[in-house]
Motif scaffolding. Sequence first.
Motif, short mmCIF file in Angstrom:
data_model
loop_
_atom_site.label_atom_id
_atom_site.label_comp_id
_atom_site.label_asym_id
_atom_site.label_seq_id
_atom_site.Cartn_x
_atom_site.Cartn_y
_atom_site.Cartn_z
N HIS A 270 0.82 -1.21 0.00
CA HIS A 270 0.00 0.00 0.00
C HIS A 270 0.86 1.26 0.00
O HIS A 270 2.05 1.23 0.31
CB HIS A 270 -0.94 0.00 1.22
N THR A 271 0.22 2.36 -0.32
CA THR A 271 0.89 3.66 -0.27
C THR A 271 0.87 4.17 1.17
O THR A 271 0.32 3.54 2.07
CB THR A 271 0.18 4.66 -1.19
N ILE A 292 -7.08 3.70 -11.51
CA ILE A 292 -6.55 4.60 -10.47
C ILE A 292 -7.07 6.03 -10.67
O ILE A 292 -7.55 6.67 -9.73
CB ILE A 292 -5.01 4.58 -10.45
N LEU A 296 -9.52 8.36 -8.26
CA LEU A 296 -9.16 9.72 -7.84
C LEU A 296 -10.24 10.72 -8.26
O LEU A 296 -10.58 11.64 -7.51
CB LEU A 296 -7.82 10.12 -8.44
N ALA A 316 -1.16 7.60 -6.83
CA ALA A 316 -2.07 7.98 -5.74
C ALA A 316 -1.79 9.40 -5.29
O ALA A 316 -2.68 10.10 -4.78
CB ALA A 316 -1.93 7.01 -4.58
N MET A 320 -4.89 9.46 -1.96
CA MET A 320 -5.69 8.25 -1.83
C MET A 320 -4.81 7.13 -1.30
O MET A 320 -3.63 7.03 -1.63
CB MET A 320 -6.26 7.88 -3.21
N LEU A 322 -3.77 3.59 -1.68
CA LEU A 322 -3.81 2.60 -2.74
C LEU A 322 -3.34 1.26 -2.19
O LEU A 322 -2.24 1.17 -1.65
CB LEU A 322 -2.91 3.07 -3.88
#
Length: 365
Positions: A270-271, A292, A296, A316, A320, A322
């Motif tokens: 994940h981010t 993606i 957004l 991202a 967000m 991700l």
Amino acid sequence: MKIIDIVQELEAKAPPMYQESYDNSGLLTGSYDWDCSGVLCTLDVTEAVMEEALSRNVNLIVAHHPLIFKGLKRLTGANYVERLLIKAIENKLAIYAIHTNLDNVIEGVNATIANKLGLVERSVLDPKPNTVRKLSVYVPQTHVGAVQDALFAAGAGSIGNYTECSFFAAGSGTFKAGQGAQPYVGSVGSRHVEAEVKLETVYEVGNERSVLAALKISHPYEEIAYDLYQLENAYSKIGSGIVGKLPKPVNSADFLQVLKNQFGLSLIRHTQLLPGTVQKVAVCGGAGSFLINKALAVKADVFVTADLKYHEFFEADGRMLLCDIGHFESEQFTRDWLTDVLQQKFPNFAVLKSVQNTNPVYYYF
């Protein structure tokens, strides 16, 4: 029970016309006319799945992922696809795939993810264009209500959260019945003028057969004058991904824990975690990086998908969370969907869920 009976039920839920151009859903081996001894539902077709089908005495495997995806020029057993196809043919096993057409219906693959997360207020993340048609038909004024009722019952007239949508305008129609005709009104050989209504409504393209059948049954004329128009409008229930809301906001770390628990994950890529809370969540089973920017655009706080590349995480852009949970992991509940749908339709028939874990990816800790 014939294999065609099983296929028709699946295709009523996810019409083949909704699959992507690159896909290869449908019956891959076997015949629609074969008697069906039972169904085994799986995510992938592997040798273990095929052995399970044979040991459980079923002759139809229903899989999400097509065994034949790329073009084949020979069947020599040189790779696993060729070996499995040879084995299926030798053992008279039918294989049916329901792939991106099941991805593209709102109650399909992505609904299984949304259900696990408890998402509410759902809609398709990226509605698919050219999935709506308009029907325009001329109806005698005395039968407008009956025709409307039949069309609406067949699924026509749905626009977003509204149903029974139509437009009509009164006018006059003329016709002269020829020899051999049996006109509902008027006489053979004479021009007739009838008070008619031009009735228009829309329908999902996958529902066209049912809509036209309802029209022909409910309309009184021997020959029905109607037009079909392909619309560029996107249909709100057909397309890629789903976006919805959690019942209440949670912080990013808590969301990841829920995701891990609900999907039995050993890890999540994940981010960076977002400050504050998250509530609006977009999901896409399988490889979803193409969505993606759509996630957004709808201001999703989180996008859950799989198969993300390194540079795609940058997209991202701190706006967000991700999450890449793995391809198999994101679609693992699809076999439950397949099993449930067929068991509900055929409660006294052998519809089985495969016990095989077909995930080809392993993790070392």
